[in-house]
Design a protein around this motif. Structure first.
Motif, PDB file in Angstrom:
ATOM      1  N   LEU A  20      -7.420  -5.108 -44.272  1.00  0.00           N
ATOM      2  CA  LEU A  20      -9.046  -4.303 -43.760  1.00  0.00           C
ATOM      3  C   LEU A  20     -10.474  -3.924 -44.220  1.00  0.00           C
ATOM      4  O   LEU A  20     -11.326  -4.990 -44.098  1.00  0.00           O
ATOM      5  CB  LEU A  20      -9.113  -3.662 -42.406  1.00  0.00           C
ATOM      6  CG  LEU A  20      -7.334  -4.217 -41.563  1.00  0.00           C
ATOM      7  CD1 LEU A  20      -7.259  -2.932 -40.352  1.00  0.00           C
ATOM      8  CD2 LEU A  20      -8.115  -5.640 -40.504  1.00  0.00           C
ATOM      9  N   ASP A  23     -11.624  -6.892 -46.937  1.00  0.00           N
ATOM     10  CA  ASP A  23     -12.365  -7.875 -45.378  1.00  0.00           C
ATOM     11  C   ASP A  23     -13.566  -7.332 -45.262  1.00  0.00           C
ATOM     12  O   ASP A  23     -14.590  -8.021 -44.679  1.00  0.00           O
ATOM     13  CB  ASP A  23     -11.470  -8.288 -44.530  1.00  0.00           C
ATOM     14  CG  ASP A  23     -10.804  -8.987 -45.015  1.00  0.00           C
ATOM     15  OD1 ASP A  23     -10.417  -9.869 -46.509  1.00  0.00           O
ATOM     16  OD2 ASP A  23      -9.558  -9.577 -44.699  1.00  0.00           O
ATOM     17  N   LYS A  25     -13.732  -5.057 -42.856  1.00  0.00           N
ATOM     18  CA  LYS A  25     -13.545  -4.408 -41.181  1.00  0.00           C
ATOM     19  C   LYS A  25     -13.179  -3.392 -40.743  1.00  0.00           C
ATOM     20  O   LYS A  25     -13.002  -2.611 -39.788  1.00  0.00           O
ATOM     21  CB  LYS A  25     -11.738  -5.610 -40.992  1.00  0.00           C
ATOM     22  CG  LYS A  25     -12.727  -6.745 -40.722  1.00  0.00           C
ATOM     23  CD  LYS A  25     -11.031  -7.739 -40.477  1.00  0.00           C
ATOM     24  CE  LYS A  25     -11.593  -9.542 -40.293  1.00  0.00           C
ATOM     25  NZ  LYS A  25      -9.882 -10.108 -40.215  1.00  0.00           N
ATOM     26  N   LEU A  26     -12.827  -2.410 -42.048  1.00  0.00           N
ATOM     27  CA  LEU A  26     -13.155  -1.181 -42.122  1.00  0.00           C
ATOM     28  C   LEU A  26     -13.330  -0.037 -43.338  1.00  0.00           C
ATOM     29  O   LEU A  26     -12.852   0.066 -43.862  1.00  0.00           O
ATOM     30  CB  LEU A  26     -11.084  -0.562 -41.903  1.00  0.00           C
ATOM     31  CG  LEU A  26     -11.046   0.748 -42.011  1.00  0.00           C
ATOM     32  CD1 LEU A  26     -10.679   1.171 -40.593  1.00  0.00           C
ATOM     33  CD2 LEU A  26      -8.907   0.809 -41.645  1.00  0.00           C
ATOM     34  N   ASP A  42     -14.307   6.241 -37.824  1.00  0.00           N
ATOM     35  CA  ASP A  42     -13.648   5.209 -38.517  1.00  0.00           C
ATOM     36  C   ASP A  42     -12.509   4.090 -37.501  1.00  0.00           C
ATOM     37  O   ASP A  42     -12.252   2.868 -37.407  1.00  0.00           O
ATOM     38  CB  ASP A  42     -14.619   4.594 -39.715  1.00  0.00           C
ATOM     39  CG  ASP A  42     -16.008   4.566 -39.586  1.00  0.00           C
ATOM     40  OD1 ASP A  42     -16.859   4.724 -38.613  1.00  0.00           O
ATOM     41  OD2 ASP A  42     -16.167   4.825 -40.855  1.00  0.00           O
ATOM     42  N   TYR A  46     -12.095   1.732 -35.134  1.00  0.00           N
ATOM     43  CA  TYR A  46     -11.103   0.331 -35.580  1.00  0.00           C
ATOM     44  C   TYR A  46      -9.866  -0.331 -34.451  1.00  0.00           C
ATOM     45  O   TYR A  46      -9.447  -0.927 -33.728  1.00  0.00           O
ATOM     46  CB  TYR A  46     -10.674   0.184 -36.566  1.00  0.00           C
ATOM     47  CG  TYR A  46      -9.494  -0.662 -36.536  1.00  0.00           C
ATOM     48  CD1 TYR A  46     -10.474  -1.920 -37.091  1.00  0.00           C
ATOM     49  CD2 TYR A  46      -7.749  -1.271 -36.922  1.00  0.00           C
ATOM     50  CE1 TYR A  46     -10.057  -3.591 -36.819  1.00  0.00           C
ATOM     51  CE2 TYR A  46      -7.417  -2.789 -37.504  1.00  0.00           C
ATOM     52  CZ  TYR A  46      -8.496  -3.593 -37.401  1.00  0.00           C
ATOM     53  OH  TYR A  46      -7.983  -4.838 -37.417  1.00  0.00           O
ATOM     54  N   GLU A  49     -11.160  -0.853 -30.673  1.00  0.00           N
ATOM     55  CA  GLU A  49     -11.317  -1.552 -30.573  1.00  0.00           C
ATOM     56  C   GLU A  49     -10.256  -2.850 -30.607  1.00  0.00           C
ATOM     57  O   GLU A  49     -10.439  -4.118 -30.017  1.00  0.00           O
ATOM     58  CB  GLU A  49     -12.313  -2.514 -32.140  1.00  0.00           C
ATOM     59  CG  GLU A  49     -13.053  -3.626 -32.034  1.00  0.00           C
ATOM     60  CD  GLU A  49     -13.020  -4.334 -30.966  1.00  0.00           C
ATOM     61  OE1 GLU A  49     -13.591  -5.641 -30.339  1.00  0.00           O
ATOM     62  OE2 GLU A  49     -13.939  -2.947 -29.438  1.00  0.00           O
ATOM     63  N   ALA A  50      -9.071  -2.711 -31.176  1.00  0.00           N
ATOM     64  CA  ALA A  50      -8.321  -3.818 -31.775  1.00  0.00           C
ATOM     65  C   ALA A  50      -7.425  -3.565 -30.016  1.00  0.00           C
ATOM     66  O   ALA A  50      -6.750  -4.873 -29.731  1.00  0.00           O
ATOM     67  CB  ALA A  50      -7.079  -3.310 -32.914  1.00  0.00           C
ATOM     68  N   ARG A  53      -9.078  -5.785 -28.021  1.00  0.00           N
ATOM     69  CA  ARG A  53      -9.251  -7.115 -28.073  1.00  0.00           C
ATOM     70  C   ARG A  53      -7.876  -7.539 -27.501  1.00  0.00           C
ATOM     71  O   ARG A  53      -7.699  -9.395 -26.867  1.00  0.00           O
ATOM     72  CB  ARG A  53      -9.293  -7.670 -29.533  1.00  0.00           C
ATOM     73  CG  ARG A  53     -10.480  -7.240 -30.530  1.00  0.00           C
ATOM     74  CD  ARG A  53     -10.366  -8.456 -31.574  1.00  0.00           C
ATOM     75  NE  ARG A  53     -10.095  -7.589 -32.352  1.00  0.00           N
ATOM     76  CZ  ARG A  53     -10.187  -6.444 -32.805  1.00  0.00           C
ATOM     77  NH1 ARG A  53     -11.318  -6.213 -33.136  1.00  0.00           N
ATOM     78  NH2 ARG A  53      -9.284  -6.105 -33.989  1.00  0.00           N
TER      79      ARG A  53
END
Length: 75
Positions: A20, A23, A25-26, A42, A46, A49-50, A53
């Motif tokens: 993560l 990439d 994303k974190l 942070d 995350y 948000e996960a 989703r």
């Protein structure tokens, strides 16, 4: 937070947390020896948000299943 601490918070492996971070994303910072540190805010953002989703995906699955008649009573 260390990668291990974030992994426990997210219920994932440390390798996944590193992916993560890699990439983008974190957000994380790295010290001279390459050890990553993630701010608690942070990691929590995350996680939330996960969850959002995941909830959205389940709602979509339920909608598609209902449209397909999966829950209709069998005669």
């Amino acid at each position: 937070m260390s990668v291990e601490q974030v992994a426990k918070m997210l219920n994932v492996s440390p390798a996944y947390v590193v992916a993560l971070i890699r990439d983008g994303k974190l957000p994380a910072s790295a010290n001279a020896n390459g050890t990553h540190t993630v701010e608690r805010e942070d990691a929590e953002a995350y996680r939330l948000e996960a969850r959002r989703r995941g909830r959205k995906a389940l709602e979509e699955l339920a909608r598609v299943s209902q449209e397909a008649g999966i829950y209709d009573k069998q005669k």
